[in-house]
Design a protein around this motif. Structure first.
Motif, PDB file in Angstrom:
ATOM      1  N   ASN A   1       0.688  -1.289  -0.073  1.00 32.89           N
ATOM      2  CA  ASN A   1       0.015  -0.185  -0.043  1.00 32.89           C
ATOM      3  C   ASN A   1       0.861   1.177  -0.030  1.00 32.89           C
ATOM      4  N   ALA A   2       1.922   1.269   0.741  1.00 30.62           N
ATOM      5  CA  ALA A   2       2.970   2.397   0.904  1.00 30.62           C
ATOM      6  C   ALA A   2       3.413   2.602  -0.690  1.00 30.62           C
ATOM      7  N   ALA A   3       3.621   1.410  -1.335  1.00 28.55           N
ATOM      8  CA  ALA A   3       4.270   1.652  -2.628  1.00 28.55           C
ATOM      9  C   ALA A   3       3.091   2.188  -3.526  1.00 28.55           C
ATOM     10  N   ILE A   4       1.990   1.710  -3.526  1.00 27.52           N
ATOM     11  CA  ILE A   4       0.917   2.451  -4.340  1.00 27.52           C
ATOM     12  C   ILE A   4       0.845   3.928  -4.246  1.00 27.52           C
ATOM     13  N   ARG A   5       0.803   4.177  -2.596  1.00 23.03           N
ATOM     14  CA  ARG A   5       0.555   5.800  -2.576  1.00 23.03           C
ATOM     15  C   ARG A   5       1.752   6.402  -3.202  1.00 23.03           C
ATOM     16  N   SER A   6       2.863   5.845  -3.045  1.00 18.79           N
ATOM     17  CA  SER A   6       3.890   7.007  -3.676  1.00 18.79           C
ATOM     18  C   SER A   6       4.131   6.505  -5.092  1.00 18.79           C
ATOM     19  N   VAL A   7       3.662   5.684  -5.626  1.00 22.54           N
ATOM     20  CA  VAL A   7       3.711   5.979  -7.001  1.00 22.54           C
ATOM     21  C   VAL A   7       2.430   6.970  -7.427  1.00 22.54           C
ATOM     22  N   VAL A   8       1.416   6.899  -6.697  1.00 20.90           N
ATOM     23  CA  VAL A   8       0.298   7.865  -6.926  1.00 20.90           C
ATOM     24  C   VAL A   8       1.081   9.262  -6.621  1.00 20.90           C
ATOM     25  N   LYS A   9       1.421   9.421  -5.838  1.00 23.10           N
ATOM     26  CA  LYS A   9       1.909  10.898  -5.349  1.00 23.10           C
ATOM     27  C   LYS A   9       3.104  11.338  -6.228  1.00 23.10           C
ATOM     28  N   ALA A  10       3.948  10.268  -6.338  1.00 22.56           N
ATOM     29  CA  ALA A  10       5.077  10.809  -7.262  1.00 22.56           C
ATOM     30  C   ALA A  10       4.595  11.285  -8.827  1.00 22.56           C
ATOM     31  N   ALA A  11       3.348  10.375  -9.061  1.00 26.74           N
ATOM     32  CA  ALA A  11       2.958  10.485 -10.476  1.00 26.74           C
ATOM     33  C   ALA A  11       2.364  11.929 -10.781  1.00 26.74           C
TER      34      ALA A  11
ATOM     35  N   ALA B   1       2.692  14.541  -8.678  1.00 27.77           N
ATOM     36  CA  ALA B   1       3.633  15.622  -8.369  1.00 27.77           C
ATOM     37  C   ALA B   1       4.416  15.942  -9.708  1.00 27.77           C
ATOM     38  N   ARG B   2       4.628  15.097 -10.697  1.00 30.06           N
ATOM     39  CA  ARG B   2       5.330  15.219 -11.932  1.00 30.06           C
ATOM     40  C   ARG B   2       4.476  15.249 -12.920  1.00 30.06           C
ATOM     41  N   GLY B   3       3.185  15.473 -12.802  1.00 26.87           N
ATOM     42  CA  GLY B   3       2.062  15.806 -13.687  1.00 26.87           C
ATOM     43  C   GLY B   3       1.691  14.822 -14.453  1.00 26.87           C
ATOM     44  N   HIS B   4       1.804  13.667 -14.083  1.00 24.38           N
ATOM     45  CA  HIS B   4       1.308  12.395 -14.764  1.00 24.38           C
ATOM     46  C   HIS B   4      -0.058  11.801 -14.292  1.00 24.38           C
ATOM     47  N   THR B   5      -0.744  11.057 -14.807  1.00 25.03           N
ATOM     48  CA  THR B   5      -2.078  10.351 -14.359  1.00 25.03           C
ATOM     49  C   THR B   5      -1.706   9.049 -13.650  1.00 25.03           C
ATOM     50  N   ALA B   6      -2.292   8.786 -12.574  1.00 27.41           N
ATOM     51  CA  ALA B   6      -1.839   7.265 -12.081  1.00 27.41           C
ATOM     52  C   ALA B   6      -3.272   6.672 -12.036  1.00 27.41           C
ATOM     53  N   VAL B   7      -3.177   5.274 -12.657  1.00 31.57           N
ATOM     54  CA  VAL B   7      -4.568   4.551 -12.879  1.00 31.57           C
ATOM     55  C   VAL B   7      -4.308   3.061 -11.940  1.00 31.57           C
ATOM     56  N   GLY B   8      -5.165   3.228 -10.975  1.00 28.96           N
ATOM     57  CA  GLY B   8      -5.018   1.770 -10.210  1.00 28.96           C
ATOM     58  C   GLY B   8      -5.685   0.622 -10.924  1.00 28.96           C
ATOM     59  N   ILE B   9      -5.092  -0.518 -10.933  1.00 25.26           N
ATOM     60  CA  ILE B   9      -5.679  -1.645 -11.624  1.00 25.26           C
ATOM     61  C   ILE B   9      -5.859  -2.593 -10.406  1.00 25.26           C
ATOM     62  N   ARG B  10      -7.356  -3.164 -10.385  1.00 27.11           N
ATOM     63  CA  ARG B  10      -7.612  -4.088  -9.379  1.00 27.11           C
ATOM     64  C   ARG B  10      -7.311  -5.418  -9.464  1.00 27.11           C
ATOM     65  N   ASN B  11      -6.815  -6.092  -8.605  1.00 23.57           N
ATOM     66  CA  ASN B  11      -6.866  -7.548  -8.549  1.00 23.57           C
ATOM     67  C   ASN B  11      -5.729  -7.973  -9.569  1.00 23.57           C
ATOM     68  N   GLY B  12      -4.567  -7.276  -9.597  1.00 19.10           N
ATOM     69  CA  GLY B  12      -3.452  -7.749 -10.127  1.00 19.10           C
ATOM     70  C   GLY B  12      -3.640  -8.170 -11.658  1.00 19.10           C
ATOM     71  N   TYR B  13      -2.875  -8.922 -12.396  1.00 15.74           N
ATOM     72  CA  TYR B  13      -3.222  -9.199 -13.946  1.00 15.74           C
ATOM     73  C   TYR B  13      -4.529  -9.834 -13.972  1.00 15.74           C
ATOM     74  N   GLU B  14      -5.269 -10.351 -13.197  1.00 10.65           N
ATOM     75  CA  GLU B  14      -6.728 -10.744 -13.416  1.00 10.65           C
ATOM     76  C   GLU B  14      -7.359  -9.599 -13.628  1.00 10.65           C
ATOM     77  N   GLY B  15      -7.421  -8.611 -12.861  1.00  8.46           N
ATOM     78  CA  GLY B  15      -8.227  -7.409 -12.973  1.00  8.46           C
ATOM     79  C   GLY B  15      -7.706  -6.489 -14.122  1.00  8.46           C
ATOM     80  N   LEU B  16      -6.349  -6.641 -14.517  1.00  7.24           N
ATOM     81  CA  LEU B  16      -5.895  -5.978 -16.004  1.00  7.24           C
ATOM     82  C   LEU B  16      -6.663  -6.860 -17.222  1.00  7.24           C
TER      83      LEU B  16
END
Ligand code: F6P
Length: 355
Positions: free
Chosen positions: A16-26, A28-43
């Protein structure tokens, strides 16, 4: 960039800490973060949604993974790979951050390098309590798992000493005995059993009989004996304990033997400070690396190698997934220098543990 993020395989504290930091860094740098549920199955099912800062507030201290995880059987198949590519395009992803263990990183490599060319940039973060991933001194989740094991063993030691008992405590690590090794030393275990030692059943039992005889002898007078056993030891814990029970009845009267299998208890719980820190620094490193064009790479923590590429963070290194997966294979087969060093260290430690 539109940066997708998913967690895959066995969850690990710190995901969860990693997810949060991917989103925050994204963000902060002007990107868009997209969360994908349930791993590759959700993809495969196209389950992605944009994540904003409020979505990840307070996430670092939570165990498990807010995005959910899965061990997808469909994803590795050729149909699964083709569908995953279509969904990456449908979600408009320029990049994907995969947070997971050996199987998940192998999946990231396959998606990023398979035919007909990459659907987007792919970067992995090592996350598995087993610490069985090559070229990263620690994976996300290991430190918390070790702390949980040590705390459990301290509690077991209290009750064990009250009754003059030996406990065999089994901990996770399907193909790797690292958790047992590290936690065993920290918890003052008297013996540590791990698959990498390649002992036969007879050798293990003889070793433990000797340990119990010496430890509970009046001239030594231990009140408790703790045997830390990794899941990757071939002989079932119940069989070890059954044998030792019969043996102490005949040879060390007044002593009893019990077993505890910690199992999934070790995978849960709030991540330690170390795990939060590693997760955050690897995640920020991933976003910065993606900006520099990183693809088919893993962000490694204290890699201890010159393979790959340094980053601005002295503890974070970019290493190609091809190299990571080859080293992981060598570790699990027992012929990597990292595994040999672990076994050698444990062999030396063992002489003190048993005293
Ligand atoms: O791969 C991590 C791990 O925790 C192993 O140590 C363990 O054997 C396995 O996952 C358990 O997997 P599951 O949660 O699917 O039973």
């Amino acid at each position: 960039m539109r940066i997708g993020v998913l967690t895959s395989g066995g969850d690990a504290p710190g995901m969860n800490a990693a997810i949060r930091s991917v989103v925050k860094a994204a963000v902060a740098r002007g990107h868009t973060a997209v969360g994908i549920r349930n791993g590759y199955e959700g993809l495969l099912e196209g389950q992605g949604r944009e994540l904003s800062l409020p979505d990840v507030d307070g996430l670092s201290r939570l165990g498990g993974t807010r995005l959910g995880s899965a061990r997808s059987k469909r994803f590795p198949t050729s149909e699964g790979q083709a569908l995953a590519r279509q969904q990456v395009v449908a979600l408009g992803l320029d990049a994907l951050v995969v947070i997971g263990g050996n199987g998940s990183l192998a999946g990231a490599h396959a998606l990023g390098t398979g035919e007909p060319g990459r659907p987007c940039q792919v970067v992995g973060l090592p996350a598995s309590i087993d610490n069985d991933i090559g070229f990263t001194r620690l994976s996300i989740g290991v430190d918390t798992a070790v702390n949980t094991i040590v705390e459990a063993c301290d509690r077991i030691s209290d009750t064990a000493a009250a009754h003059r008992r030996a406990f065999v405590v089994e901990v996770m690590g399907r193909h790797c005995g690292y958790l047992a090794m590290r936690a065993g030393i920290a918890a003052d275990a008297d013996a540590i059993l791990f698959g990498e030692a390649h002992l036969s059943k007879r050798e293990i039992l003889t070793k433990l009989e000797g340990l119990l005889a010496r430890s509970f002898a009046p001239e030594r007078g231990k009140l408790r004996v703790l045997v830390m056993k990794a899941e990757n030891v071939d002989i079932p814990t119940s069989e070890v304990v059954g044998h030792l029970r019969d043996w102490v009845d005949a040879h060390v009267p007044g002593v009893s033997v019990r077993e505890t299998i910690l199992g999934h208890v070790v995978r849960g719980g709030s991540p330690s400070a170390v795990d939060r820190l590693i997760s955050q620094r690897l995640a920020v490193g991933a976003v910065l690396a993606l900006e520099q064009g990183a693809h088919d790479e893993m962000m490694a923590w204290d890699a201890g190698t010159t393979v790959g590429q340094a980053t601005v963070d002295p503890s974070v290194r970019r290493i190609g997934l091809t190299e990571v997966l080859a080293e992981t294979h060598a570790m699990l087969e027992g012929h990597s220098a990292a595994t040999r060093a672990r076994v050698e260290l444990l062999n030396q430690a063992e002489q003190l543990l048993a005293l």
